[in-house]
Design a protein around this motif. Structure first.
Motif, PDB file in Angstrom:
ATOM      1  N   GLY A 197       0.760  -1.322  -0.025  1.00  0.00           N
ATOM      2  CA  GLY A 197      -0.015  -0.029  -0.047  1.00  0.00           C
ATOM      3  C   GLY A 197       0.928   1.190  -0.125  1.00  0.00           C
ATOM      4  N   VAL A 198       1.880   1.117   0.813  1.00  0.00           N
ATOM      5  CA  VAL A 198       2.756   2.448   0.821  1.00  0.00           C
ATOM      6  C   VAL A 198       3.577   2.612  -0.587  1.00  0.00           C
ATOM      7  N   LEU A 199       3.926   1.388  -1.141  1.00  0.00           N
ATOM      8  CA  LEU A 199       4.585   1.543  -2.477  1.00  0.00           C
ATOM      9  C   LEU A 199       3.782   2.057  -3.475  1.00  0.00           C
ATOM     10  N   ALA A 200       2.304   1.572  -3.594  1.00  0.00           N
ATOM     11  CA  ALA A 200       1.358   2.061  -4.435  1.00  0.00           C
ATOM     12  C   ALA A 200       1.070   3.584  -4.239  1.00  0.00           C
ATOM     13  N   LEU A 201       1.032   3.942  -2.975  1.00  0.00           N
ATOM     14  CA  LEU A 201       0.532   5.386  -2.800  1.00  0.00           C
ATOM     15  C   LEU A 201       1.687   6.162  -3.282  1.00  0.00           C
ATOM     16  N   GLY A 202       2.889   5.807  -3.013  1.00  0.00           N
ATOM     17  CA  GLY A 202       4.020   6.458  -3.330  1.00  0.00           C
ATOM     18  C   GLY A 202       4.233   6.597  -4.876  1.00  0.00           C
TER      19      GLY A 202
END
Length: 212
Positions: A197-202
């Motif tokens: 999720g963090v990677l996708a948001l970034g």
């Protein structure tokens, strides 16, 4: 520069979605394992015993429950979380409750006594054991603490630490291991989903930045 940001952003976004997918699969498998274990525990229906004050008891005695907990926490140095011992939910279905059950069985074996009958006199290591009955206390001895060649202690070893006892303890140990592995896999699944999720948001942020 904007195109590079968008490209990096897309890569991050796809990687994040991939992580989330893998994490979802791991989480699903772990949850299925936990659900299966819960079904087994429900079917077995083994419960710990508590008094009206919520204290663990053994054979109706608080002292017995305390002795079992002492064996588990003091002798074996197991990091028991007593919050998992819930009088309102006595079903044995958590690793801590399983270990209390493990300690309960072991405690009674370690403090039991057995009768051995010698049909004839037996001499062993310079001492003569006359024919007759002998009541022998286990006296806190584990399986390997007995002299298997001893005419009295030898039979007590297999009476106390019988195949049934070994089987029950092995089954409980297996349950503790399976429960902990499934719980750890559950945590890993959640962690991977969070990381994805963090990677996708970034990645989405970089894509948006590249459009400006």
């Amino acid at each position: 520069m904007a195109k590079k940001l968008k490209l990096v952003g897309v890569l991050f976004l796809l990687t994040g979605l991939g992580f989330m997918t893998v994490g979802g699969v791991v989480l699903s498998k772990a949850q299925a394992g936990l659900n299966s274990l819960d079904a087994v525990y429900e079917a077995q229906g083994i419960e710990l015993n508590y008094n009206d004050d919520g204290q663990l008891i053994d054979r109706g005695q608080v002292e017995g429950g305390n002795a079992i907990l002492s064996l588990l926490e003091d002798d074996w140095e197991y990091p028991l979380n007593r919050k998992n011992l819930d009088p309102n939910d006595p079903l044995v279905n958590t690793p801590d409750e399983l270990m209390v059950q493990f300690a309960t069985i072991s405690y009674h074996v370690l403090h039991g006594e057995h009768t051995v009958t010698l049909e004839e006199d037996v001499e062993y290591k310079g001492e003569t054991y006359e024919a007759g009955e002998y009541t022998v206390e286990v006296d806190g001895r584990y399986y390997t603490d007995f002299d298997r060649m001893h005419p009295v202690d030898g039979p007590v070893r297999t009476m106390a630490w019988s195949p049934m006892v070994h089987g029950l303890l092995a089954e409980i140990s297996s349950g503790v291991g399976a429960d902990m592995q499934a719980g750890f896999a559950h945590f890993i699944g959640m962690f991977i989903i969070g990381l994805g999720g963090v990677l996708a948001l970034g990645g989405a942020g970089l894509v948006m930045a590249g459009k400006e």
